[in-house]
Design a protein around this motif. Structure first.
Motif, PDB file in Angstrom:
ATOM      1  N   ARG A 215      69.352  13.889  19.923  1.00  0.00           N
ATOM      2  CA  ARG A 215      70.409  13.509  18.995  1.00  0.00           C
ATOM      3  C   ARG A 215      70.362  14.407  17.759  1.00  0.00           C
ATOM      4  NH1 ARG A 215      67.948   7.644  17.012  1.00  0.00           N
ATOM      5  NH2 ARG A 215      65.939   8.440  16.217  1.00  0.00           N
ATOM      6  N   MET A 216      71.522  14.643  17.173  1.00  0.00           N
ATOM      7  CA  MET A 216      71.608  15.433  15.959  1.00  0.00           C
ATOM      8  C   MET A 216      71.426  14.490  14.778  1.00  0.00           C
ATOM      9  SD  MET A 216      74.707  17.945  14.602  1.00  0.00           S
ATOM     10  CE  MET A 216      74.498  19.111  15.940  1.00  0.00           C
ATOM     11  N   THR A 217      70.384  14.738  13.986  1.00  0.00           N
ATOM     12  CA  THR A 217      70.051  13.850  12.875  1.00  0.00           C
ATOM     13  C   THR A 217      70.426  14.430  11.519  1.00  0.00           C
ATOM     14  OG1 THR A 217      67.818  14.810  12.872  1.00  0.00           O
ATOM     15  CG2 THR A 217      68.160  12.763  14.119  1.00  0.00           C
ATOM     16  N   LEU A 218      70.756  15.719  11.488  1.00  0.00           N
ATOM     17  CA  LEU A 218      71.125  16.367  10.244  1.00  0.00           C
ATOM     18  C   LEU A 218      72.273  17.319  10.520  1.00  0.00           C
ATOM     19  CD1 LEU A 218      70.512  17.038   7.229  1.00  0.00           C
ATOM     20  CD2 LEU A 218      68.972  18.831   8.069  1.00  0.00           C
ATOM     21  N   SER A 219      73.339  17.192   9.763  1.00  0.00           N
ATOM     22  CA  SER A 219      74.488  18.091   9.947  1.00  0.00           C
ATOM     23  C   SER A 219      75.208  18.246   8.612  1.00  0.00           C
ATOM     24  CB  SER A 219      75.446  17.545  11.016  1.00  0.00           C
ATOM     25  OG  SER A 219      75.812  16.206  10.739  1.00  0.00           O
ATOM     26  N   GLU A 220      74.712  19.180   7.827  1.00  0.00           N
ATOM     27  CA  GLU A 220      75.316  19.505   6.543  1.00  0.00           C
ATOM     28  C   GLU A 220      75.893  20.909   6.671  1.00  0.00           C
ATOM     29  OE1 GLU A 220      72.173  19.195   3.720  1.00  0.00           O
ATOM     30  OE2 GLU A 220      71.934  17.026   3.982  1.00  0.00           O
ATOM     31  N   GLY A 226      79.697  32.341   2.035  1.00  0.00           N
ATOM     32  CA  GLY A 226      78.632  32.138   1.067  1.00  0.00           C
ATOM     33  C   GLY A 226      78.059  30.734   1.095  1.00  0.00           C
ATOM     34  N   GLY A 227      78.707  29.814   1.842  1.00  0.00           N
ATOM     35  CA  GLY A 227      78.228  28.442   1.953  1.00  0.00           C
ATOM     36  C   GLY A 227      77.012  28.358   2.858  1.00  0.00           C
ATOM     37  N   ARG A 228      76.245  27.284   2.699  1.00  0.00           N
ATOM     38  CA  ARG A 228      75.026  27.078   3.476  1.00  0.00           C
ATOM     39  C   ARG A 228      75.224  25.934   4.469  1.00  0.00           C
ATOM     40  NH1 ARG A 228      71.325  30.993   3.023  1.00  0.00           N
ATOM     41  NH2 ARG A 228      69.850  29.438   3.852  1.00  0.00           N
ATOM     42  N   TYR A 229      74.391  25.905   5.489  1.00  0.00           N
ATOM     43  CA  TYR A 229      74.402  24.799   6.430  1.00  0.00           C
ATOM     44  C   TYR A 229      72.972  24.463   6.842  1.00  0.00           C
ATOM     45  CZ  TYR A 229      73.346  27.928  10.342  1.00  0.00           C
ATOM     46  OH  TYR A 229      72.721  28.806  11.187  1.00  0.00           O
ATOM     47  N   ARG A 230      72.789  23.214   7.259  1.00  0.00           N
ATOM     48  CA  ARG A 230      71.511  22.758   7.835  1.00  0.00           C
ATOM     49  C   ARG A 230      71.844  21.821   8.986  1.00  0.00           C
ATOM     50  NH1 ARG A 230      67.470  19.933   4.210  1.00  0.00           N
ATOM     51  NH2 ARG A 230      69.287  18.695   3.617  1.00  0.00           N
ATOM     52  N   GLU A 242      59.649  17.868  20.060  1.00  0.00           N
ATOM     53  CA  GLU A 242      59.470  17.715  18.626  1.00  0.00           C
ATOM     54  C   GLU A 242      60.761  18.064  17.898  1.00  0.00           C
ATOM     55  OE1 GLU A 242      56.225  20.071  17.331  1.00  0.00           O
ATOM     56  OE2 GLU A 242      54.727  19.023  18.562  1.00  0.00           O
ATOM     57  N   ALA A 243      60.985  17.382  16.800  1.00  0.00           N
ATOM     58  CA  ALA A 243      62.189  17.633  16.007  1.00  0.00           C
ATOM     59  C   ALA A 243      62.212  19.094  15.538  1.00  0.00           C
ATOM     60  CB  ALA A 243      62.238  16.696  14.804  1.00  0.00           C
ATOM     61  N   PHE A 244      63.401  19.653  15.435  1.00  0.00           N
ATOM     62  CA  PHE A 244      63.562  21.017  14.951  1.00  0.00           C
ATOM     63  C   PHE A 244      64.955  21.154  14.342  1.00  0.00           C
ATOM     64  CE2 PHE A 244      65.559  21.130  19.048  1.00  0.00           C
ATOM     65  CZ  PHE A 244      66.553  22.084  18.965  1.00  0.00           C
ATOM     66  N   GLY A 245      65.178  22.281  13.693  1.00  0.00           N
ATOM     67  CA  GLY A 245      66.488  22.489  13.086  1.00  0.00           C
ATOM     68  C   GLY A 245      66.705  23.938  12.700  1.00  0.00           C
ATOM     69  N   PHE A 246      67.911  24.212  12.251  1.00  0.00           N
ATOM     70  CA  PHE A 246      68.282  25.553  11.806  1.00  0.00           C
ATOM     71  C   PHE A 246      68.995  25.460  10.467  1.00  0.00           C
ATOM     72  CE2 PHE A 246      68.242  25.905  16.468  1.00  0.00           C
ATOM     73  CZ  PHE A 246      67.377  26.983  16.621  1.00  0.00           C
ATOM     74  N   ASP A 247      68.891  26.532   9.708  1.00  0.00           N
ATOM     75  CA  ASP A 247      69.637  26.647   8.462  1.00  0.00           C
ATOM     76  C   ASP A 247      70.132  28.081   8.341  1.00  0.00           C
ATOM     77  OD1 ASP A 247      67.598  28.268   6.691  1.00  0.00           O
ATOM     78  OD2 ASP A 247      66.430  26.640   7.590  1.00  0.00           O
ATOM     79  N   GLY A 248      71.144  28.275   7.504  1.00  0.00           N
ATOM     80  CA  GLY A 248      71.679  29.620   7.346  1.00  0.00           C
ATOM     81  C   GLY A 248      72.842  29.653   6.386  1.00  0.00           C
ATOM     82  N   GLU A 249      73.515  30.796   6.380  1.00  0.00           N
ATOM     83  CA  GLU A 249      74.610  31.060   5.459  1.00  0.00           C
ATOM     84  C   GLU A 249      75.823  31.561   6.228  1.00  0.00           C
ATOM     85  OE1 GLU A 249      75.693  34.115   1.742  1.00  0.00           O
ATOM     86  OE2 GLU A 249      73.680  34.084   2.643  1.00  0.00           O
ATOM     87  N   THR A 250      77.003  31.150   5.793  1.00  0.00           N
ATOM     88  CA  THR A 250      78.242  31.661   6.360  1.00  0.00           C
ATOM     89  C   THR A 250      78.582  32.996   5.704  1.00  0.00           C
ATOM     90  OG1 THR A 250      79.078  29.434   6.825  1.00  0.00           O
ATOM     91  CG2 THR A 250      80.697  31.214   6.727  1.00  0.00           C
ATOM     92  N   LEU A 251      78.661  34.042   6.528  1.00  0.00           N
ATOM     93  CA  LEU A 251      78.926  35.388   6.022  1.00  0.00           C
ATOM     94  C   LEU A 251      80.409  35.736   6.050  1.00  0.00           C
ATOM     95  CD1 LEU A 251      76.030  37.343   7.786  1.00  0.00           C
ATOM     96  CD2 LEU A 251      76.015  36.272   5.526  1.00  0.00           C
ATOM     97  N   LEU A 252      81.112  35.240   7.067  1.00  0.00           N
ATOM     98  CA  LEU A 252      82.518  35.609   7.247  1.00  0.00           C
ATOM     99  C   LEU A 252      83.243  34.443   7.899  1.00  0.00           C
ATOM    100  CD1 LEU A 252      83.855  39.002   8.525  1.00  0.00           C
ATOM    101  CD2 LEU A 252      84.679  36.911   9.581  1.00  0.00           C
ATOM    102  N   THR A 262      74.292  33.449   9.492  1.00  0.00           N
ATOM    103  CA  THR A 262      72.895  33.695   9.793  1.00  0.00           C
ATOM    104  C   THR A 262      72.304  32.401  10.360  1.00  0.00           C
ATOM    105  OG1 THR A 262      72.182  33.058   7.567  1.00  0.00           O
ATOM    106  CG2 THR A 262      72.677  35.388   7.950  1.00  0.00           C
ATOM    107  N   GLU A 263      71.215  32.531  11.119  1.00  0.00           N
ATOM    108  CA  GLU A 263      70.558  31.355  11.686  1.00  0.00           C
ATOM    109  C   GLU A 263      69.046  31.540  11.595  1.00  0.00           C
ATOM    110  OE1 GLU A 263      71.804  28.989  15.400  1.00  0.00           O
ATOM    111  OE2 GLU A 263      70.102  30.214  16.110  1.00  0.00           O
ATOM    112  N   HIS A 264      68.381  30.583  10.974  1.00  0.00           N
ATOM    113  CA  HIS A 264      66.926  30.616  10.779  1.00  0.00           C
ATOM    114  C   HIS A 264      66.345  29.277  11.209  1.00  0.00           C
ATOM    115  CE1 HIS A 264      63.484  29.463   8.090  1.00  0.00           C
ATOM    116  NE2 HIS A 264      63.011  30.557   8.642  1.00  0.00           N
ATOM    117  N   MET A 265      65.244  29.306  11.945  1.00  0.00           N
ATOM    118  CA  MET A 265      64.601  28.061  12.353  1.00  0.00           C
ATOM    119  C   MET A 265      63.895  27.457  11.142  1.00  0.00           C
ATOM    120  SD  MET A 265      61.983  27.154  15.480  1.00  0.00           S
ATOM    121  CE  MET A 265      63.310  27.139  16.693  1.00  0.00           C
ATOM    122  N   THR A 266      64.358  26.297  10.729  1.00  0.00           N
ATOM    123  CA  THR A 266      63.865  25.643   9.517  1.00  0.00           C
ATOM    124  C   THR A 266      62.357  25.402   9.580  1.00  0.00           C
ATOM    125  OG1 THR A 266      66.008  24.547   9.272  1.00  0.00           O
ATOM    126  CG2 THR A 266      64.161  23.628   8.023  1.00  0.00           C
TER     127      THR A 266
END
Length: 325
Positions: A215-220, A226-230, A242-252, A262-266
């Motif tokens: 299940r998706m537990t975080l969706s920001e 230039g906006g961010r997401y998690r 095990e729980a995992f997630g990604f974070d990054g920035e909208t470039l275009l 961009t996508e980075h493993m949190t």
């Protein structure tokens, strides 16, 4: 892959690309002379083209631009010198600025496109003529051979139509080079809804889950440039993992056609990837194309070995069932 050869001749000051297609010359001609079809393959992966004008007549001009995942813009102009429908045409291709003026120091090239029938369909022979060895070497150094090969190898989907090319094949993976892979999936539904399913958190939580039991537990998500997401997931009770997630920035952002992030493993020191996601609709179906840029081949292979593509296929099936069924 339709491209059979690409090579340069330093004595003749030419670069020649040859590609074979399983359709007649008239169909290939149509793809090169309709700007809406042409822009689907003229730019190589990661640099999609948009034709802003197209006066297809002797001494007419076409203007186009290509945008990179990082927002860089390359602009070009064609002047049509000769048209011999449906056997071929000739243009002068120039690098231009935002106003359409030739950029000093950048070469202008004469290009011929010839289409001929073969036993299996049609052959394209594209010859680029340079004014000097310096101009030829300049374009080669800019990646003209690799870029033109990757661009023309996108033509199959255009010539066959989306449904014939991709329907029923599931999520397809192509390894383009050490740093780039392309993942495609045809979704039987309208682009507007498929786009929303990828950027609206309440819809993402309903399908972007990978294998059953998660299940998706975080969706920001802030999709503004230039906006961010998690985004985060965790296993349901009774499911291993095990729980995992990604974070990054909208470039275009080019709604509803393209979004680059961009996508980075949190929580890790792993390098980020650049994910270039595009959507193209034809006959009520949407082709989702994800171009991923990895820092190196080792990272690429490590990520692919996790079963990422299989998880994406399960999510896409859920998307069609839950949102489009």
């Amino acid at each position: 892959m339709p491209v059979t050869s690409v090579g340069s001749d330093v004595e003749a000051l030419t670069m020649t690309l040859v590609a074979d297609f399983p359709v007649g010359p008239e169909r290939v001609w149509a793809a090169f002379t309709d700007p809406r079809q042409l822009e689907r393959f003229w730019g190589p992966p990661g640099w999609p083209a948009t034709f802003t004008s197209f006066a297809f007549e002797p001494h007419g001009r076409a203007r186009y631009q290509m945008a990179s995942a990082g927002g860089e813009i390359a602009r070009g102009s064609w002047e049509f010198i000769d048209i011999d429908a449906p056997r071929g045409f000739e243009v002068v291709d120039s690098f231009v600025d935002e106003q359409g003026a030739a950029i000093p120091g950048m070469p202008a090239m004469r290009m011929t496109f010839a289409f001929e029938a073969t036993d299996g369909g049609a052959r394209l022979t594209n010859v680029t003529y340079f004014d000097s060895l310096e101009a030829l070497e300049q374009l080669i150094a800019m990646g003209a051979v690799e870029g033109s090969t990757l661009a023309m190898n996108q033509l199959d989907a255009v010539l066959q139509g989306l449904r014939e090319f991709a329907q029923g094949k599931g999520t397809q993976l192509e390894i383009l080079d050490d740093q780039h892979v392309r993942i495609t999936r045809l979704i039987d539904g309208p682009r507007e809804l498929v786009w929303r399913a990828h950027v609206e958190p309440e819809l993402m939580r309903r399908w972007m889950l990978g294998p059953d039991g998660w299940r998706m537990t975080l969706s920001e998500v802030d999709t503004a440039e230039g906006g961010r997401y998690r985004i985060g997931w965790e296993p349901e009770p009774g499911t291993d993992g095990e729980a995992f997630g990604f974070d990054g920035e909208t470039l275009l952002l080019d709604e509803p056609r393209r979004i680059v992030q961009t996508e980075h493993m949190t929580g890790t020191d792993y390098s980020s990837t650049t994910n270039d996601l595009s959507f193209y609709e034809e006959d009520g179906a949407t082709l989702v194309t994800l171009l991923i840029e990895y820092p190196d081949a080792a990272t690429r292979d490590t990520v692919l070995a996790t079963g990422m593509v299989d998880g994406m296929e399960e999510s896409f099936r859920r998307l069609e069932r839950v949102l489009l069924g």
